[in-house]
Design a protein around this motif. Structure first.
Motif, short mmCIF file in Angstrom:
data_model
loop_
_atom_site.label_atom_id
_atom_site.label_comp_id
_atom_site.label_asym_id
_atom_site.label_seq_id
_atom_site.Cartn_x
_atom_site.Cartn_y
_atom_site.Cartn_z
N ARG A 241 0.89 -1.17 -0.17
CA ARG A 241 -0.06 0.04 -0.01
C ARG A 241 0.64 1.19 -0.01
O ARG A 241 0.54 2.44 -0.66
CB ARG A 241 -1.04 0.04 1.40
N ASN B 29 2.01 2.04 -3.72
CA ASN B 29 0.83 2.86 -3.95
C ASN B 29 -0.50 1.97 -4.25
O ASN B 29 -1.46 2.33 -5.11
CB ASN B 29 0.98 3.72 -5.10
N ASN C 185 -4.04 0.91 -3.80
CA ASN C 185 -5.26 1.33 -3.36
C ASN C 185 -6.17 0.17 -3.02
O ASN C 185 -6.18 -0.82 -3.45
CB ASN C 185 -5.76 2.70 -3.64
N ASP C 186 -7.32 0.63 -1.99
CA ASP C 186 -8.22 -0.32 -1.79
C ASP C 186 -9.12 -0.93 -3.11
O ASP C 186 -9.66 -2.20 -3.04
CB ASP C 186 -9.12 0.10 -0.85
N GLN D 230 -10.97 0.05 5.36
CA GLN D 230 -10.24 -0.91 4.49
C GLN D 230 -10.99 -1.80 4.06
O GLN D 230 -11.17 -2.21 3.02
CB GLN D 230 -8.70 -0.97 5.20
#
Ligand code: PGA
Length: 247
Positions: A98, A102, A104-105, A145
Motif C-alpha cells: 500500500r 501505492n 489502493n483499496d 479498509q
C-alpha cells in the motif's frame, strides 16, 4: 473451533540456496497438522519451496498477485501462474504494497476477488499508521479498509479469507502491539465482519496479528480470544520461526 494459522512473510529475502538451507533446518519442526503453517515466499522461490516441503503439512503462499488474467503487464504475476505452481495462499494489501507501491483499496479488492475466483486463499492485511493511532482513528481506518477491500465478496468466499491486522508502526520496528491492543482491534475486526456479513462469517473467519511477533511474545498474543495466529516477517527468516509455530 477456528484452526490457528501461523504464516510467514519472507518479503524480499532469501535466495533459492538460502531458502533451501532454512527449510532444511526448520521443516521437520514446523510440519504439524494442529495448526495451518503457511510460508509466503518470493515468486522466484515458490517452486523450490514446494519441492522442499513435499509430503509435509506446510503450505506455500505468494506475497502478491496481479488481478488481470494475462496480457501486457510487464513484470506482473497472475493468479493462474500461481495456481500452476501449487500456491494455496496469497498475501494481499500488505502495508508495504500500500505504502511503497501505492496500492489502493480498489486494486486490493480486485486482487482479493481474483484470488478467490481461483480458490487461492487471500491473507488480507489491514492496519493503521502511528499517526492514525495517535489521532484515535485505528478502528475507523480498519473499517474503511475492510469494507472497500471486500466489495462484491460473497459470504461463502468471505469465510475463506484470512485477515491480518498489522499496525504499520509495529512492522519491522521491534515495537509489538501489546496483546490487549492487538486483541482490541482483532475483536473489532470481527465485529466489522459481522456487520458486513453475519454472525456465522464473523465466528469462522480467521484473524491474525502481525507486527514484530517473536518467539518471546507469540504465545501471549496467540492466546487471545479473537486472535487466530500471526503473520510473521523478520522472525520467520530464522530458526526462531519454529518456536513461534509451537507457541
Ligand atoms: P515483522 O513483519 O514481523 O517483521 O514486523 C510482519 C509483516 O510485515 O507481515
Amino acid at each position: 473451533m477456528r484452526k490457528k494459522v501461523v504464516a510467514a512473510n519472507w518479503k524480499m529475502n532469501l535466495t533459492i540456496e538460502e531458502s533451501i538451507e532454512l527449510l532444511q533446518k526448520i521443516k521437520n519442526h514446523i510440519n504439524i497438522d494442529t495448526k495451518e503453517v503457511v510460508l509466503c515466499v518470493p515468486f522466484t522461490n515458490i517452486y523450490t519451496c514446494k519441492e522442499e516441503t513435499k509430503n509435509t503439512n506446510i503450505h506455500i503462499g505468494a506475497e502478491n498477485l496481479y488481478f488481470e488474467e494475462k496480457g501486457a503487464y510487464t513484470g506482473e504475476i497472475s493468479s493462474s501462474m500461481l495456481l500452476s505452481l501449487g500456491v494455496e495462499y496469497v498475501i494481499i494489501g500488505h502495508s508495504e504494497r500500500r505504502q511503497i507501491f501505492n496500492e489502493n483499496d480498489e486494486m486490493i479488492n480486485k486482487k482479493v476477488l481474483k484470488a478467490l475466483s481461483k480458490n487461492i486463499y487471500p491473507i488480507l492485511c489491514c492496519g493503521e499508521t502511528l499517526e492514525q493511532r495517535e489521532k484515535n482513528e485505528t478502528l475507523s481506518i480498519i473499517k474503511n479498509q475492510l469494507s472497500k477491500d471486500l466489495i462484491n465478496v460473497t459470504k461463502e468466499d468471505a469465510m475463506k479469507i484470512i485477515i491480518a491486522y498489522e499496525p504499520i508502526w509495529a512492522i519491522g520496528t521491534g515495537k509489538t502491539a501489546t496483546s490487549s491492543q492487538a486483541e482490541e482491534v482483532c475483536k473489532y475486526t470481527r465485529e466489522i465482519i459481522k456487520e458486513l456479513y453475519d454472525k456465522e462469517v464473523s465466528e469462522n473467519v480467521r484473524i491474525l496479528y502481525g507486527g514484530s511477533v517473536k518467539a518471546s511474545n507469540a504465545k501471549e498474543i496467540f492466546a487471545k480470544e479473537n486472535i487466530d495466529g500471526g503473520l510473521i516477517g523478520g522472525a520467520s527468516l530464522t530458526e526462531e520461526f519454529i518456536d513461534i509455530v509451537k507457541a
